[in-house]
Design a protein around this motif. Structure first.
Motif, short mmCIF file in Angstrom:
data_model
loop_
_atom_site.label_atom_id
_atom_site.label_comp_id
_atom_site.label_asym_id
_atom_site.label_seq_id
_atom_site.Cartn_x
_atom_site.Cartn_y
_atom_site.Cartn_z
N GLU A 1 0.82 -1.22 0.00
CA GLU A 1 0.00 0.00 0.00
C GLU A 1 0.85 1.27 0.00
O GLU A 1 0.76 2.10 0.92
N PRO A 2 1.69 1.44 -1.02
CA PRO A 2 2.53 2.66 -1.07
C PRO A 2 1.69 3.88 -1.43
O PRO A 2 0.63 3.78 -2.05
N LEU B 1 5.55 5.52 -4.67
CA LEU B 1 5.58 4.75 -5.90
C LEU B 1 6.10 5.59 -7.06
O LEU B 1 6.72 5.07 -8.00
N GLY B 2 5.86 6.89 -6.98
CA GLY B 2 6.40 7.77 -8.02
C GLY B 2 7.92 7.78 -8.03
O GLY B 2 8.55 7.78 -9.10
N ALA C 1 13.05 5.35 -10.95
CA ALA C 1 14.21 4.47 -11.01
C ALA C 1 13.99 3.29 -11.95
O ALA C 1 14.94 2.82 -12.59
N TYR C 2 12.75 2.84 -12.08
CA TYR C 2 12.48 1.63 -12.85
C TYR C 2 11.79 1.90 -14.18
O TYR C 2 11.50 0.96 -14.92
N GLY C 3 11.46 3.15 -14.45
CA GLY C 3 10.84 3.48 -15.73
C GLY C 3 9.41 2.99 -15.85
O GLY C 3 9.00 2.50 -16.90
N LEU C 4 8.63 3.13 -14.80
CA LEU C 4 7.24 2.67 -14.81
C LEU C 4 6.33 3.76 -15.38
O LEU C 4 6.54 4.95 -15.15
N HIS C 5 5.30 3.35 -16.10
CA HIS C 5 4.40 4.30 -16.75
C HIS C 5 3.48 4.95 -15.73
O HIS C 5 3.02 4.31 -14.77
N GLU C 6 3.17 6.22 -15.94
CA GLU C 6 2.38 6.97 -14.95
C GLU C 6 0.95 6.44 -14.83
O GLU C 6 0.35 6.49 -13.74
N LEU C 7 0.37 5.94 -15.92
CA LEU C 7 -0.98 5.39 -15.84
C LEU C 7 -1.02 4.13 -14.97
O LEU C 7 -1.95 3.92 -14.19
N ALA D 1 -2.00 1.42 -9.62
CA ALA D 1 -1.42 0.68 -8.50
C ALA D 1 -1.66 1.37 -7.17
O ALA D 1 -1.82 0.72 -6.13
N VAL D 2 -1.72 2.70 -7.18
CA VAL D 2 -1.95 3.45 -5.93
C VAL D 2 -3.43 3.44 -5.56
O VAL D 2 -3.80 3.20 -4.41
N MET D 3 -4.29 3.66 -6.55
CA MET D 3 -5.72 3.77 -6.28
C MET D 3 -6.36 2.42 -5.97
O MET D 3 -7.34 2.34 -5.25
N ALA D 4 -5.82 1.35 -6.55
CA ALA D 4 -6.38 0.00 -6.39
C ALA D 4 -7.80 -0.04 -6.97
O ALA D 4 -8.15 0.76 -7.82
N GLN D 5 -8.60 -1.01 -6.48
CA GLN D 5 -9.97 -1.19 -6.99
C GLN D 5 -9.99 -1.38 -8.50
O GLN D 5 -10.80 -0.80 -9.21
N GLN D 6 -9.07 -2.19 -9.02
CA GLN D 6 -8.98 -2.46 -10.45
C GLN D 6 -9.45 -3.88 -10.75
O GLN D 6 -9.36 -4.77 -9.91
#
Length: 334
Positions: free
Chosen positions: A45-46, A51-52, A57-63, A68-73
């Motif tokens: 639960e970051p 997570l940003g 550092a890892y090149g993760l996409h903003e979408l 991942a932060v909001m969850a409920q997916q």
């Protein structure tokens, strides 16, 4: 970056964990400089800021970060450049004394997985979705970790589906208990509890059924992130998932039948109650009617001046009520 959300961060080379503690940004730098191994980071639960910093550092996409932060997916697989973003729903059966007294039977959570060529990053939501035991199990089998990050993704998916199986087995025991109560005389279970179980079945189906498509994508999509030898294992996980889905469909049918039986029992009980009320009303109507006649205060009333008039009326009322009572009793109304 604040490390409060980081549960574990490890570097694996040839399937073996390198000793020492590693900071996430330094770990991926080390792996890319040496060209060996991969990083496995576990987050719980970051926040968006935490997570940003990891995304930088890892090149993760903003979408994907937002999801991942909001969850409920819903369960899904999406590709962002050379990274796969996978959402998996977790399920846990809630321990309780009886399904007739609890307000919750299944609890759901989420695990989001970022898969890259040299890293795997997991983001967990809800306490029951821990991966610590799975990590220890994989570390005890270096040959599995030697296959790379995709092997970890498969292990996570397999672990989650195994939890589905365990949850459905526990749910099946609850249904068996409810079925016994429904057909027992003077059952304490009501329609409200049946509707609660139907609601829990819906929640379970929403968590499990949508995972079918992501697993098939992982099993069939030709991508360097998921080697051919790993894709075959995802097909096996998909087979286990279909077993779970079939169980849930069966639960829904059984609960529908039990709900109809419960409603029929309630209707029958209401009819019995109405017959009993009607019977007592008919019995009480006799003294009410006679008392009403003699309460009119007319001068010329039957047997009004007779010395035995009152006892005769009392005996008449009692006798008529007794006859009606025995008649209703014999017919099962009382």
């Amino acid at each position: 970056m604040p490390l409060s959300a980081v549960v574990d961060c490890a570097i694996y080379v040839d399937g073996k964990r390198l000793p020492g503690r590693h900071e996430p940004a330094a770990a991926i730098t080390q792996v890319r400089e040496t060209g060996e191994g991969f990083v496995w980071i576990g987050l719980f639960e970051p926040s968006n800021r935490q997570l940003g910093a990891m995304a930088e550092a890892y090149g993760l996409h903003e979408l994907a970060i937002e999801d991942a932060v909001m969850a409920q997916q819903r369960p899904k697989v999406e590709r962002y450049g050379d990274t796969l973003f996978t959402v998996l729903k977790t399920v846990r059966h809630v321990t309780h004394e009886s399904p007739t007294t609890t307000n919750e039977i299944v609890e759901t959570g989420e695990i989001m997985v970022f898969l890259g060529p040299d890293f795997i990053l997991t983001v967990r939501h809800r306490d029951h979705s821990g991966l610590g035991d799975l990590r220890e199990e994989l570390e005890a089998a270096p040959e599995r970790l030697a296959a790379g990050p995709a092997a970890v993704l498969h292990a996570i998916a397999d672990h989650i589906v195994d939890d589905y199986l365990a949850a459905t087995e526990a749910f099946e025991r609850d249904i068996d208990e409810v079925e016994t109560l429904v057909f027992a005389p003077r059952s304490p279970i009501g329609a409200e509890q049946m509707y609660l179980m139907k609601r829990e079945i819906v929640e379970l189906r929403r968590a499990v059924a949508p995972l079918t498509q992501p697993l098939r994508v992982l099993a069939r999509t030709d991508t360097a992130l998921v080697p051919t030898e790993i894709r075959s294992y995802f097909r096996d996980v998909d087979d286990h998932l279909m077993t779970v889905i079939e169980r849930i469909a069966g639960f829904d049918e059984i609960l529908t039948t039990l709900l109809n039986a419960t409603l029929a029992k309630i209707t029958l009980q209401q009819n019995n109650d109405m017959r009993m009320i009607t019977a007592w009303a008919a019995i009480l109507a006799i003294p009410t009617m006679i008392a009403g006649v003699y309460g009119m205060n007319f001068e010329y009333m039957p047997e009004l001046k007779w010395k035995f008039g009152y006892p005769m009326v009392a005996i008449l009322v009692f006798g008529a009520c007794l006859i009606l009572y025995r008649t209703f009793k014999r017919n099962g109304w009382l």
